[in-house]
Design a protein around this motif. Structure first.
Motif, PDB file in Angstrom:
ATOM      1  N   MET A   1       0.818  -1.190   0.000  1.00 30.79           N
ATOM      2  CA  MET A   1       0.000   0.000   0.000  1.00 30.79           C
ATOM      3  C   MET A   1       0.868   1.263   0.000  1.00 30.79           C
ATOM      4  O   MET A   1       0.588   2.204  -0.723  1.00 30.79           O
ATOM      5  CB  MET A   1      -0.915  -0.049   1.231  1.00 30.79           C
ATOM      6  CG  MET A   1      -1.852   1.098   1.324  1.00 30.79           C
ATOM      7  SD  MET A   1      -3.095   0.910   0.066  1.00 30.79           S
ATOM      8  CE  MET A   1      -4.308   1.955   0.692  1.00 30.79           C
ATOM      9  N   VAL A   2       1.913   1.293   0.815  1.00 29.70           N
ATOM     10  CA  VAL A   2       2.797   2.446   0.908  1.00 29.70           C
ATOM     11  C   VAL A   2       3.565   2.618  -0.400  1.00 29.70           C
ATOM     12  O   VAL A   2       3.757   3.740  -0.870  1.00 29.70           O
ATOM     13  CB  VAL A   2       3.761   2.279   2.103  1.00 29.70           C
ATOM     14  CG1 VAL A   2       4.795   3.377   2.120  1.00 29.70           C
ATOM     15  CG2 VAL A   2       2.992   2.231   3.406  1.00 29.70           C
ATOM     16  N   VAL A   3       3.966   1.505  -1.001  1.00 30.28           N
ATOM     17  CA  VAL A   3       4.715   1.569  -2.257  1.00 30.28           C
ATOM     18  C   VAL A   3       3.832   2.158  -3.359  1.00 30.28           C
ATOM     19  O   VAL A   3       4.283   2.970  -4.166  1.00 30.28           O
ATOM     20  CB  VAL A   3       5.213   0.154  -2.637  1.00 30.28           C
ATOM     21  CG1 VAL A   3       5.864   0.168  -4.010  1.00 30.28           C
ATOM     22  CG2 VAL A   3       6.175  -0.371  -1.600  1.00 30.28           C
ATOM     23  N   GLU A   4       2.569   1.746  -3.377  1.00 32.89           N
ATOM     24  CA  GLU A   4       1.640   2.272  -4.378  1.00 32.89           C
ATOM     25  C   GLU A   4       1.398   3.765  -4.175  1.00 32.89           C
ATOM     26  O   GLU A   4       1.297   4.536  -5.132  1.00 32.89           O
ATOM     27  CB  GLU A   4       0.319   1.521  -4.319  1.00 32.89           C
ATOM     28  CG  GLU A   4       0.444   0.073  -4.741  1.00 32.89           C
ATOM     29  CD  GLU A   4      -0.802  -0.738  -4.411  1.00 32.89           C
ATOM     30  OE1 GLU A   4      -1.681  -0.226  -3.692  1.00 32.89           O
ATOM     31  OE2 GLU A   4      -0.876  -1.865  -4.891  1.00 32.89           O
ATOM     32  N   LEU A   5       1.314   4.190  -2.926  1.00 35.56           N
ATOM     33  CA  LEU A   5       1.131   5.617  -2.621  1.00 35.56           C
ATOM     34  C   LEU A   5       2.357   6.423  -3.055  1.00 35.56           C
ATOM     35  O   LEU A   5       2.219   7.517  -3.626  1.00 35.56           O
ATOM     36  CB  LEU A   5       0.902   5.821  -1.127  1.00 35.56           C
ATOM     37  CG  LEU A   5      -0.558   5.934  -0.692  1.00 35.56           C
ATOM     38  CD1 LEU A   5      -0.667   5.905   0.819  1.00 35.56           C
ATOM     39  CD2 LEU A   5      -1.183   7.172  -1.247  1.00 35.56           C
ATOM     40  N   LEU A   6       3.541   5.896  -2.798  1.00 37.72           N
ATOM     41  CA  LEU A   6       4.762   6.573  -3.220  1.00 37.72           C
ATOM     42  C   LEU A   6       4.861   6.644  -4.745  1.00 37.72           C
ATOM     43  O   LEU A   6       5.271   7.674  -5.296  1.00 37.72           O
ATOM     44  CB  LEU A   6       5.987   5.871  -2.647  1.00 37.72           C
ATOM     45  CG  LEU A   6       6.233   6.060  -1.144  1.00 37.72           C
ATOM     46  CD1 LEU A   6       7.403   5.215  -0.694  1.00 37.72           C
ATOM     47  CD2 LEU A   6       6.475   7.524  -0.838  1.00 37.72           C
ATOM     48  N   ALA A   8       2.318   6.649  -6.880  1.00 33.38           N
ATOM     49  CA  ALA A   8       1.310   7.615  -7.324  1.00 33.38           C
ATOM     50  C   ALA A   8       1.786   9.048  -7.054  1.00 33.38           C
ATOM     51  O   ALA A   8       1.595   9.952  -7.886  1.00 33.38           O
ATOM     52  CB  ALA A   8      -0.021   7.357  -6.633  1.00 33.38           C
ATOM     53  N   GLY A   9       2.404   9.280  -5.914  1.00 32.52           N
ATOM     54  CA  GLY A   9       2.930  10.613  -5.582  1.00 32.52           C
ATOM     55  C   GLY A   9       4.044  11.017  -6.524  1.00 32.52           C
ATOM     56  O   GLY A   9       4.110  12.172  -6.965  1.00 32.52           O
ATOM     57  N   ALA A  10       4.925  10.075  -6.850  1.00 34.21           N
ATOM     58  CA  ALA A  10       6.018  10.360  -7.779  1.00 34.21           C
ATOM     59  C   ALA A  10       5.474  10.658  -9.181  1.00 34.21           C
ATOM     60  O   ALA A  10       5.967  11.571  -9.861  1.00 34.21           O
ATOM     61  CB  ALA A  10       6.989   9.189  -7.820  1.00 34.21           C
TER      62      ALA A  10
END
Length: 133
Positions: A1-6, A8-10
């Motif tokens: 989940m955190v990797v996907e958020l990072l 998407a943010g990038a």
């Protein structure tokens, strides 16, 4: 989940960076930028420095505000006392209003050249050879 958020943010950050890079323009000290928004003149001419335009919507044309030297091709004419002369000239001009130079005239440099040639021929026809020399 955190990797996907990072990720998407990038992706959002890089898309925003691309947008800002395509919107950024620099107008040099001797120029003015005339902005057209969807084909209409938008505001006054942009002053020198950093400016932003809306990509895909705005178009900016830069106008040189320096004094321009424009050679006039040699013109042949007949003076008032019926002597054929060949005269060449140089025209110096400066754009005062950048928006009018772009909007009111299709190609202001060509217009200045044509007006100079016409005026030169007119002056040749009205002058005596002694006056021209």
């Amino acid at each position: 989940m955190v990797v996907e958020l990072l990720a998407a943010g990038a992706a959002t950050l890089s898309a925003g960076l691309v947008y800002v890079m395509s919107a950024a323009r620099v107008v040099k000290q001797y120029e003015r930028g005339v902005v057209f928004r969807l084909g209409r003149l938008h505001g006054n001419a942009r002053e020198p420095g950093f400016t932003m335009v809306v990509p895909g919507v705005d178009r900016m044309r830069k106008v040189n505000m320096q004094i321009v030297t424009l050679p006039v091709p040699a013109q042949e004419g007949i003076t008032r006392d019926n002597v054929t002369v060949r005269v060449d000239a140089v025209v110096y001009f400066k754009v005062v209003d950048a928006a009018n130079a772009i909007v009111q005239v299709e190609d202001y440099r060509f217009a200045v050249s044509q007006m100079a040639q016409t005026s030169l021929r007119s002056i040749i026809g009205k002058s005596d050879l002694d006056d021209l020399l």
